[in-house]
Scaffold this motif. Structure first.
Motif, PDB file in Angstrom:
ATOM      1  N   UNK A   1     -39.206   3.803  55.751  1.00  0.00           N
ATOM      2  CA  UNK A   1     -40.215   3.878  54.688  1.00  0.00           C
ATOM      3  C   UNK A   1     -40.946   2.553  54.526  1.00  0.00           C
ATOM      4  N   UNK A   2     -42.140   2.431  55.087  1.00  0.00           N
ATOM      5  CA  UNK A   2     -42.899   1.178  54.995  1.00  0.00           C
ATOM      6  C   UNK A   2     -43.154   0.723  53.559  1.00  0.00           C
ATOM      7  N   UNK A   3     -43.203   1.649  52.615  1.00  0.00           N
ATOM      8  CA  UNK A   3     -43.457   1.269  51.224  1.00  0.00           C
ATOM      9  C   UNK A   3     -42.365   0.363  50.681  1.00  0.00           C
ATOM     10  N   UNK A   4     -41.180   0.396  51.286  1.00  0.00           N
ATOM     11  CA  UNK A   4     -40.073  -0.431  50.826  1.00  0.00           C
ATOM     12  C   UNK A   4     -40.117  -1.841  51.396  1.00  0.00           C
ATOM     13  N   UNK A   5     -41.016  -2.095  52.332  1.00  0.00           N
ATOM     14  CA  UNK A   5     -41.071  -3.410  52.979  1.00  0.00           C
ATOM     15  C   UNK A   5     -42.529  -3.863  53.153  1.00  0.00           C
ATOM     16  N   UNK A   6     -43.244  -4.013  52.042  1.00  0.00           N
ATOM     17  CA  UNK A   6     -44.651  -4.405  52.120  1.00  0.00           C
ATOM     18  C   UNK A   6     -44.815  -5.821  52.677  1.00  0.00           C
ATOM     19  N   UNK A   7     -45.940  -6.043  53.347  1.00  0.00           N
ATOM     20  CA  UNK A   7     -46.230  -7.365  53.901  1.00  0.00           C
ATOM     21  C   UNK A   7     -47.174  -8.157  52.993  1.00  0.00           C
ATOM     22  N   UNK A   8     -47.747  -7.482  51.989  1.00  0.00           N
ATOM     23  CA  UNK A   8     -48.645  -8.146  51.040  1.00  0.00           C
ATOM     24  C   UNK A   8     -48.268  -7.723  49.626  1.00  0.00           C
ATOM     25  N   UNK A   9     -48.673  -8.531  48.674  1.00  0.00           N
ATOM     26  CA  UNK A   9     -48.498  -8.144  47.275  1.00  0.00           C
ATOM     27  C   UNK A   9     -49.559  -7.117  46.896  1.00  0.00           C
ATOM     28  N   UNK A  10     -49.162  -6.133  46.090  1.00  0.00           N
ATOM     29  CA  UNK A  10     -50.121  -5.167  45.589  1.00  0.00           C
ATOM     30  C   UNK A  10     -51.060  -5.803  44.567  1.00  0.00           C
ATOM     31  N   UNK A  11     -52.305  -5.364  44.573  1.00  0.00           N
ATOM     32  CA  UNK A  11     -53.290  -5.879  43.617  1.00  0.00           C
ATOM     33  C   UNK A  11     -54.074  -4.708  43.046  1.00  0.00           C
ATOM     34  N   UNK A  12     -54.291  -4.719  41.738  1.00  0.00           N
ATOM     35  CA  UNK A  12     -55.021  -3.640  41.088  1.00  0.00           C
ATOM     36  C   UNK A  12     -56.477  -3.626  41.534  1.00  0.00           C
ATOM     37  N   UNK A  13     -56.999  -2.429  41.743  1.00  0.00           N
ATOM     38  CA  UNK A  13     -58.430  -2.281  41.974  1.00  0.00           C
ATOM     39  C   UNK A  13     -58.883  -2.510  43.390  1.00  0.00           C
ATOM     40  N   UNK A  14     -57.961  -2.724  44.305  1.00  0.00           N
ATOM     41  CA  UNK A  14     -58.367  -2.945  45.697  1.00  0.00           C
ATOM     42  C   UNK A  14     -57.530  -2.060  46.596  1.00  0.00           C
ATOM     43  N   UNK A  15     -58.199  -1.359  47.498  1.00  0.00           N
ATOM     44  CA  UNK A  15     -57.492  -0.520  48.472  1.00  0.00           C
ATOM     45  C   UNK A  15     -57.275  -1.340  49.734  1.00  0.00           C
ATOM     46  N   UNK A  16     -56.048  -1.348  50.209  1.00  0.00           N
ATOM     47  CA  UNK A  16     -55.742  -2.170  51.369  1.00  0.00           C
ATOM     48  C   UNK A  16     -55.382  -1.293  52.562  1.00  0.00           C
ATOM     49  N   UNK A  17     -55.706  -1.784  53.722  1.00  0.00           N
ATOM     50  CA  UNK A  17     -55.345  -1.112  54.970  1.00  0.00           C
ATOM     51  C   UNK A  17     -53.824  -1.141  55.122  1.00  0.00           C
ATOM     52  N   UNK A  18     -53.270  -0.052  55.570  1.00  0.00           N
ATOM     53  CA  UNK A  18     -51.822   0.011  55.770  1.00  0.00           C
ATOM     54  C   UNK A  18     -51.405  -0.948  56.887  1.00  0.00           C
ATOM     55  N   UNK A  19     -50.215  -1.558  56.761  1.00  0.00           N
ATOM     56  CA  UNK A  19     -49.760  -2.469  57.813  1.00  0.00           C
ATOM     57  C   UNK A  19     -49.470  -1.731  59.103  1.00  0.00           C
ATOM     58  N   UNK A  20     -49.509  -2.485  60.190  1.00  0.00           N
ATOM     59  CA  UNK A  20     -49.195  -1.900  61.492  1.00  0.00           C
ATOM     60  C   UNK A  20     -47.748  -1.437  61.517  1.00  0.00           C
ATOM     61  N   UNK A  21     -47.482  -0.437  62.342  1.00  0.00           N
ATOM     62  CA  UNK A  21     -46.121   0.053  62.502  1.00  0.00           C
ATOM     63  C   UNK A  21     -45.450  -0.681  63.661  1.00  0.00           C
TER      64      UNK A  21
END
Length: 589
Positions: A559-579
């Motif tokens: 589950x990539x959501x459990x190991x993010x590479x960036x901090x989440x920020x409100x109001x900005x959509x980010x590209x998903x990290x590479x697998x």
């Protein structure tokens, strides 16, 4: 550091004309190379070194060849800050091999470094997929009945198929080994009949600890010890496991001014060690001495050692003990832009190698969590403390006073990667999360003891922290009460579950996955015994806990959501990290 720097190619380099030895000393007035008869202190030949640019002394001799035993004799001025004695035989700080003498001393050797890696390469596991397993090399396999007896507690034992199968089944990706640079026990411990089991007392920064090799390799000498270490790395890599070394560059085994003089002190005490004008050591490590990393030669020593282990021995990463000391400048203050801290993560030869700081020492301004440069990951003690408080101390306080001291908010920000600690550009992977480590209570002891029980360490229970943030759930020590046992085991699962599902890089202490206990000893550094060795004789509840931890690691991996590479920020959509496919990164789908 530019290649033109004259402080380079130190130690022995084999050439067509024999070996060249290069040694740095700013204050020496003469240095001699002493060629020794094997297994003795008898000097067969003395050769003078010549001082060159940058205070580098050198000599070339056909006597320096594979198998040669050698030492240094160094003379220089007298004075409070100096410790020159030409009668004393010293170790080359860059010695790739170290051998014992019949009298119990140590001598440098020129080892045979040939080794067939058979195409084995580093697994190259991305940091966001990394799960670290902190282990003591000997203690991990010393009691494992599935490992042949002659291999237990050795480099070969770690590389045995039974050990590798266990680690891969658990699902960890990297084994972080407590120090394996050649170390010795402090004089104080030896007098007490104890040993330095953990190994934080380095004698040589370029040689593997010989006692961790099989008896056969030890008897064959430094060449065989080195081959066994390389063979371990090769087999772990072939299994997809990385090797991270806990390294201790902040001080040496020479202890305080009354300690043994084996190398640096006799070569140039005034330069290598921080000290006052009267020769009193400025100690920010609590170990008697502190290397002065305002000194370019000391910086070079660390970089050259790292390069050697990372390139010639294919090590995947390093955890730096008391790393704040490495960032102290000429004024002894910590500087996050210190040239050594920058060089470690910017050196071209070390790209792709994981660098992890223990971001504190015991000197003034020593707590520096969150202040290391980009490229470093750091042990996050704030994470450790909050997890222990939430699952243990808050419960104890609520029982006693009806309310807990902290709310859910401080827990949530730790779960999300501690963005209040680490800069936005560094992200959550700057945080190495842990709830236990080699130093302190095990997970099982956290839920079993309110107080440390360190009498066996010989210091009347004065050593080790008193602030464990533990909770015995009403009874100090083991209990036969089934309900109490159930509650304690649930608390362990809560701690490990939170650890393995948090943003950041998780570090699991060996044995926590099955509830290992040290009987309440929170500073077991001096016990080389069944107290610290992992037991492989386990009860049903321990096997159940192992399955829980294995499942948690699998969930984290899937589950990539459990190991993010960036901090989440409100109001900005980010590209998903590479697998990560296990070999290379692929674009997200």
């Amino acid at each position: 550091m530019p290649h033109a720097d004259p402080i380079r190619d130190l130690g022995v380099r084999l050439t067509a004309d024999g070996g060249e030895l290069r040694v740095w000393s700013a204050n020496a007035t003469s240095i001699e190379l002493c060629i020794l008869e094997p297994q003795s202190d008898w000097v067969a030949e003395r050769l003078p070194l010549t001082r060159g640019d940058g205070d580098v002394w050198s000599v070339t001799s056909p006597a320096l060849r594979v198998g040669t035993h050698y030492a240094l004799s160094v003379d220089g001025p007298k004075g409070a800050t100096h410790a020159f004695d030409p009668e004393r035989l010293l170790l080359d700080p860059y010695a790739r091999g170290l051998a014992r003498t019949p009298e119990g001393g140590w001598r440098a050797t020129v080892p045979d470094t040939d080794f067939d890696w058979g195409g084995a390469t580093r697994p190259g596991i991305p940091l966001d997929h990394t799960v670290i397993y902190e282990a003591h090399l000997k203690g991990l396999t010393r009691l494992n009945p599935e490992v042949p007896e002659q291999l237990r507690g050795t480099y070969a034992g770690l590389a045995h198929p039974a050990t590798i199968a266990y680690l891969t089944e658990l699902g960890v990706t990297a084994v972080e080994l407590l120090p394996v640079h050649q170390f010795v026990s402090e004089q104080r411990l030896t007098k007490m009949g104890l040993v330095n089991y953990w190994g934080y007392n380095t004698l040589g920064f370029f040689a593997p600890h010989a006692a961790y090799a099989t008896r056969e390799a030890q008897q064959a000498g430094p060449d065989a010890v080195l081959r066994e270490f390389k063979g371990m790395v090769k087999l772990l890599h072939e299994a997809g496991l990385e090797v991270i070394l806990d390294v201790v560059y902040n001080h040496t085994a020479e202890e305080g001014r009354g300690g043994p003089t084996t190398s640096f002190r006799g070569i140039d005490n005034a330069s290598y060690y921080r000290q006052d004008a009267d020769g009193t050591y400025i100690d920010t490590t609590g170990c008697g001495n502190t290397l002065d990393f305002a000194l370019p030669a000391a910086q070079r020593l660390v970089l050259d050692s790292l390069r050697y282990w990372a390139t010639e021995l294919q090590v995947d990463g390093f955890r730096f003990d008391l790393a704040a000391t490495l960032g102290r400048g000429a004024d002894a203050a910590f500087d996050p832009e210190h040239p050594l801290l920058r060089a470690i993560v910017e050196d071209l030869a070390l790209q792709g190698v994981k660098m992890i700081a223990e971001p504190w020492d015991v000197g003034f301004g020593g707590w520096q969590v969150g202040n290391f440069p980009r490229g470093w990951s750091e042990w996050n003690d704030g994470y450790r403390d909050r997890m222990r408080n939430f699952w243990l101390r808050d419960i104890a306080q609520a029982r006693a006073m009806g309310t807990a001291s902290e709310g859910i908010g401080s827990l949530a920000r730790r779960l999300a990667g501690s963005n209040h600690v680490f800069a936005l550009e560094r992200g959550p992977l700057a945080s190495v999360n842990f709830v236990t480590a080699h130093d302190g209570f095990t997970a099982a002891d956290l839920v079993t003891y309110d107080r440390k029980h360190n009498l066996g360490n010989g210091e009347n229970n004065r050593d080790g922290t008193n602030d464990n943030k533990s909770f015995n759930h009403g009874v100090e020590g083991p209990s036969d009460d089934p309900e109490l046992r159930r509650i304690r085991r649930k608390a362990v699962r809560n701690l490990l579950g939170t650890l393995l599902l948090s943003a950041g890089v998780p570090m699991l202490t060996a044995g926590d996955e099955f509830g290992r206990s040290q009987r309440g000893n929170n500073n077991a550094y001096c016990h080389d015994s069944e107290l610290t060795w992992l037991s492989w004789d386990r009860s049903d509840w321990q096997e159940d806990l192992f399955e829980v931890v294995k499942t948690l690691i699998r969930l984290r991996r899937e589950n990539p959501a459990l190991r993010p590479v960036r901090y989440g920020r409100w109001g900005r959509r980010r590209r998903a990290p590479a697998r990560w496919t296990g070999t290379t990164r692929t674009a997200p789908r």
